[in-house]
Scaffold this active site. Sequence first.
Site, PDB file in Angstrom:
ATOM      1  N   HIS A  85       0.975  -1.638   0.156  1.00 53.31           N
ATOM      2  CA  HIS A  85      -0.260   0.175  -0.106  1.00 53.31           C
ATOM      3  C   HIS A  85       0.937   1.360  -0.257  1.00 53.31           C
ATOM      4  O   HIS A  85       1.739   0.744  -1.192  1.00 53.31           O
ATOM      5  CB  HIS A  85      -0.860  -0.184   0.870  1.00 53.31           C
ATOM      6  CG  HIS A  85      -1.708   1.123   1.233  1.00 53.31           C
ATOM      7  ND1 HIS A  85      -2.317   1.678   0.180  1.00 53.31           N
ATOM      8  CD2 HIS A  85      -2.687   1.569   2.370  1.00 53.31           C
ATOM      9  CE1 HIS A  85      -3.347   2.815   1.089  1.00 53.31           C
ATOM     10  NE2 HIS A  85      -3.680   2.168   2.063  1.00 53.31           N
TER      11      HIS A  85
ATOM     12  N   HIS B 172      -2.531  -2.062  -9.728  1.00 58.54           N
ATOM     13  CA  HIS B 172      -3.377  -1.903  -8.765  1.00 58.54           C
ATOM     14  C   HIS B 172      -5.082  -2.513  -9.179  1.00 58.54           C
ATOM     15  O   HIS B 172      -4.886  -2.709  -9.948  1.00 58.54           O
ATOM     16  CB  HIS B 172      -3.610  -0.063  -9.840  1.00 58.54           C
ATOM     17  CG  HIS B 172      -5.105   0.357  -8.191  1.00 58.54           C
ATOM     18  ND1 HIS B 172      -5.677   0.916  -7.849  1.00 58.54           N
ATOM     19  CD2 HIS B 172      -3.727   1.711  -7.527  1.00 58.54           C
ATOM     20  CE1 HIS B 172      -6.035   1.555  -6.805  1.00 58.54           C
ATOM     21  NE2 HIS B 172      -4.266   2.297  -6.103  1.00 58.54           N
TER      22      HIS B 172
ATOM     23  N   ASP C  78       2.506   5.279  -7.183  1.00 58.34           N
ATOM     24  CA  ASP C  78       3.918   5.630  -6.119  1.00 58.34           C
ATOM     25  C   ASP C  78       5.282   4.880  -7.148  1.00 58.34           C
ATOM     26  O   ASP C  78       6.153   5.195  -6.879  1.00 58.34           O
ATOM     27  CB  ASP C  78       4.037   3.874  -5.433  1.00 58.34           C
ATOM     28  CG  ASP C  78       2.866   4.336  -3.998  1.00 58.34           C
ATOM     29  OD1 ASP C  78       3.219   5.991  -3.425  1.00 58.34           O
ATOM     30  OD2 ASP C  78       2.098   3.486  -4.099  1.00 58.34           O
TER      31      ASP C  78
HETATM   32  N1  CMC Z   1       4.605  -6.940 -10.304  1.00 49.69           N
HETATM   33  C1  CMC Z   1       3.609  -8.825 -11.382  1.00 49.69           C
HETATM   34  N2  CMC Z   1       2.769  -8.967 -11.324  1.00 49.69           N
HETATM   35  C2  CMC Z   1       1.678  -8.650 -10.221  1.00 49.69           C
HETATM   36  C3  CMC Z   1       2.299  -6.855 -10.463  1.00 49.69           C
HETATM   37  C4  CMC Z   1       3.050  -6.826 -10.175  1.00 49.69           C
HETATM   38  N3  CMC Z   1       3.645  -5.456  -9.360  1.00 49.69           N
HETATM   39  N4  CMC Z   1       0.587  -7.061 -10.222  1.00 49.69           N
HETATM   40  C5  CMC Z   1       0.118  -7.900  -9.708  1.00 49.69           C
HETATM   41  N5  CMC Z   1       0.645  -9.106 -10.216  1.00 49.69           N
HETATM   42  C6  CMC Z   1      -0.197 -10.152 -11.499  1.00 49.69           C
HETATM   43  C7  CMC Z   1      -0.460 -10.500 -10.339  1.00 49.69           C
HETATM   44  O1  CMC Z   1       0.717 -11.680  -9.792  1.00 49.69           O
HETATM   45  C8  CMC Z   1      -1.642 -11.747 -10.691  1.00 49.69           C
HETATM   46  O2  CMC Z   1      -1.095 -12.776 -11.803  1.00 49.69           O
HETATM   47  P1  CMC Z   1      -1.772 -14.254 -12.049  1.00 49.69           P
HETATM   48  O3  CMC Z   1      -3.428 -13.862 -11.923  1.00 49.69           O
HETATM   49  O4  CMC Z   1      -0.956 -14.819 -13.189  1.00 49.69           O
HETATM   50  O5  CMC Z   1      -1.799 -14.830 -10.858  1.00 49.69           O
HETATM   51  C9  CMC Z   1      -2.337 -10.842 -11.959  1.00 49.69           C
HETATM   52  O6  CMC Z   1      -1.102  -9.384 -11.830  1.00 49.69           O
HETATM   53  C10 CMC Z   1      -3.401 -10.204 -11.120  1.00 49.69           C
HETATM   54  O7  CMC Z   1      -2.959  -8.907  -9.595  1.00 49.69           O
HETATM   55  P2  CMC Z   1      -4.034  -9.308  -8.713  1.00 49.69           P
HETATM   56  O8  CMC Z   1      -2.637  -9.968  -7.166  1.00 49.69           O
HETATM   57  O9  CMC Z   1      -4.809 -10.229  -8.269  1.00 49.69           O
HETATM   58  O10 CMC Z   1      -4.400  -7.765  -7.832  1.00 49.69           O
HETATM   59  P3  CMC Z   1      -4.462  -7.359  -6.866  1.00 49.69           P
HETATM   60  O11 CMC Z   1      -5.387  -6.513  -7.094  1.00 49.69           O
HETATM   61  O12 CMC Z   1      -4.468  -7.879  -5.711  1.00 49.69           O
HETATM   62  O13 CMC Z   1      -3.151  -6.230  -5.639  1.00 49.69           O
HETATM   63  C11 CMC Z   1      -2.008  -5.423  -6.026  1.00 49.69           C
HETATM   64  C12 CMC Z   1      -3.110  -5.338  -6.072  1.00 49.69           C
HETATM   65  C13 CMC Z   1      -1.365  -3.389  -5.555  1.00 49.69           C
HETATM   66  C14 CMC Z   1      -1.625  -5.509  -3.992  1.00 49.69           C
HETATM   67  C15 CMC Z   1      -0.872  -5.328  -5.945  1.00 49.69           C
HETATM   68  O14 CMC Z   1      -0.595  -5.072  -8.008  1.00 49.69           O
HETATM   69  C16 CMC Z   1       0.829  -5.314  -6.356  1.00 49.69           C
HETATM   70  O15 CMC Z   1       1.569  -5.752  -5.146  1.00 49.69           O
HETATM   71  N6  CMC Z   1       1.326  -4.499  -6.132  1.00 49.69           N
HETATM   72  C17 CMC Z   1       2.710  -3.990  -6.222  1.00 49.69           C
HETATM   73  C18 CMC Z   1       2.823  -2.786  -5.092  1.00 49.69           C
HETATM   74  C19 CMC Z   1       1.907  -1.643  -5.410  1.00 49.69           C
HETATM   75  O16 CMC Z   1       3.007  -1.294  -6.536  1.00 49.69           O
HETATM   76  N7  CMC Z   1       0.875  -1.347  -4.334  1.00 49.69           N
HETATM   77  C20 CMC Z   1       0.590   0.111  -4.178  1.00 49.69           C
HETATM   78  C21 CMC Z   1      -0.862   0.477  -4.890  1.00 49.69           C
HETATM   79  S1  CMC Z   1      -0.846   1.876  -5.449  1.00 49.69           S
HETATM   80  C22 CMC Z   1      -0.675   2.999  -3.955  1.00 49.69           C
HETATM   81  C23 CMC Z   1      -2.103   2.895  -3.030  1.00 49.69           C
HETATM   82  O17 CMC Z   1      -3.190   2.466  -3.264  1.00 49.69           O
HETATM   83  O18 CMC Z   1      -1.071   2.382  -2.378  1.00 49.69           O
END
Ligand code: CMC
Length: 470
Positions: free
Chosen positions: A286, A325, A381
Amino acid sequence: MNRLALYANQLAHHLTITDNRTGKTIEVPISTSRESDFIHATKLGALQHQGQPLRVYDPGYMNTICCTSKISYIDGDKGILEYRGIPIEELAEKSTFVEVAYLLINGELPSKSQLQEWDEKLRKHTFIHTDASQMMKSFRYDAHPMGMLISTLAAISTFHPEVNPALAGEGVYKNKDIVNKQIYRILGSLPTIASNSFRNRIGREHNMPHENMSYVENFLYMLDKLNEKEYKPHPKITRALEVLFILHAEHELNCSTAFVRHLSSSGVDIYTAIAGAAGALYGPKHGGANEAVLRMLEEIGDLKNIPQFIKDVKDRKKLLMGFGHRVYKNYDPRAKIVKQIAYQVFEITGKEPLIEIAIELEKIALSDPYFIQRKLYPNVDFYSGVIYRALGFPTDMFPVLFTIPRVAGWLAHWKEYLNDKENNIVRPRQNYVGPEKRNYVTVEQRKEFPIYLESNKSSRQKRRETATLS
Ligand code: CMC
């Protein structure tokens, strides 16, 4: 839409569900909204089986609406963000953080005199109790600023027992003056607490707030003033940080904002709720993501290492921090603005070398099918950390720079929550898959189950374990 029209609309649209366990059919009205249509989960409870209502299972709240809000609107597919209906791009260009905080918390842009009054109230509350300041000085020299900020916010709750619902009674927040006062106190004192945490880190005395500077300017002043008679931060740096504050002020029900509502639902005081939300924001998925992005860019270190890093991401050994995201499945509109600010800041500070790695990483990721298929784009970010680095902030200050403005959004949600007739204590259900009822067995009669009980040991502990003990 008026109530009658809403009712007519609900009658017109409904879901017909037949439960093939019992043969029962129910009609569940579909409500419409600008964001998405929805049904009320409790209506599914009419489908009973063996005395149990039907529930929905949604870990991580992937598809659950838990409140009604008028504060911000996001269209994740189109990359749209609006605060109270006003596009983020317009606010970033024309507004100030203090004005945006007013808009978020009170629902409308202020008139000239309202803005002046609001600004004065916040200024008056920039001073924190000397005991709080003293307490902050007792943290370890290397304490993470977020740890200091979170603890100080929680501690300040003990300074105001007269407005703590646990002590003054549940109805204390029905008084609008009391609610406003806590808003002024928290929003006003945040930059002071944040700058104190920074000053601790660099071994300098805390600075007193300046009586005549804007919110963001005063924050920079408190961070940096040494023995100069006059210290005035560079106006372009002030404006860059101001825009970053505007962009970070609110983002509907992200992890930390949802937590403000969650905690407030228990009736806990707002200082503890804000401290708890700051704890949620601290996490690397986050608000801690900007810190994690910087660490990632440093780890990559050189353009030549990017292909291997991307391979590691695709092999699921690493995450590309600052990408992806839960809501945006398009370029985060805030990230576009942050990228522009980066270059404005570099004009003053000089170019931050890590920007080259960030730009190349973005270019490669945006053309790679792995990221395209998953709709992974840079989020707010991805570039903000590079700007903070160029501005000379230590990496562990990054989440603090996110928390200060986000508190405006949290307070807006707190106020909205307090006035929401549908609010209720948050109490999700679980899918219990543990053992069936069984009896307690005395220690003599128990059979041993293999359970992993090891914990990590320092080298010192390992050395101690070689000693002869008596
Ligand atoms: N790098 C590589 N793969 C990713 C990433 C990433 N940053 N984010 C998502 N994926 C992949 C994930 O492995 C999944 O693949 P598969 O469908 O093959 O299993 C697919 O993309 C869908 O991801 P998800 O985990 O279902 O997506 P989510 O909505 O649960 O997660 C998130 C969102 C922000 C937690 C995630 O994208 C992440 O961990 N990003 C990196 C951390 C980050 O930059 N966070 C800041 C968010 S913006 C500021 C805020 O609002 O706080």
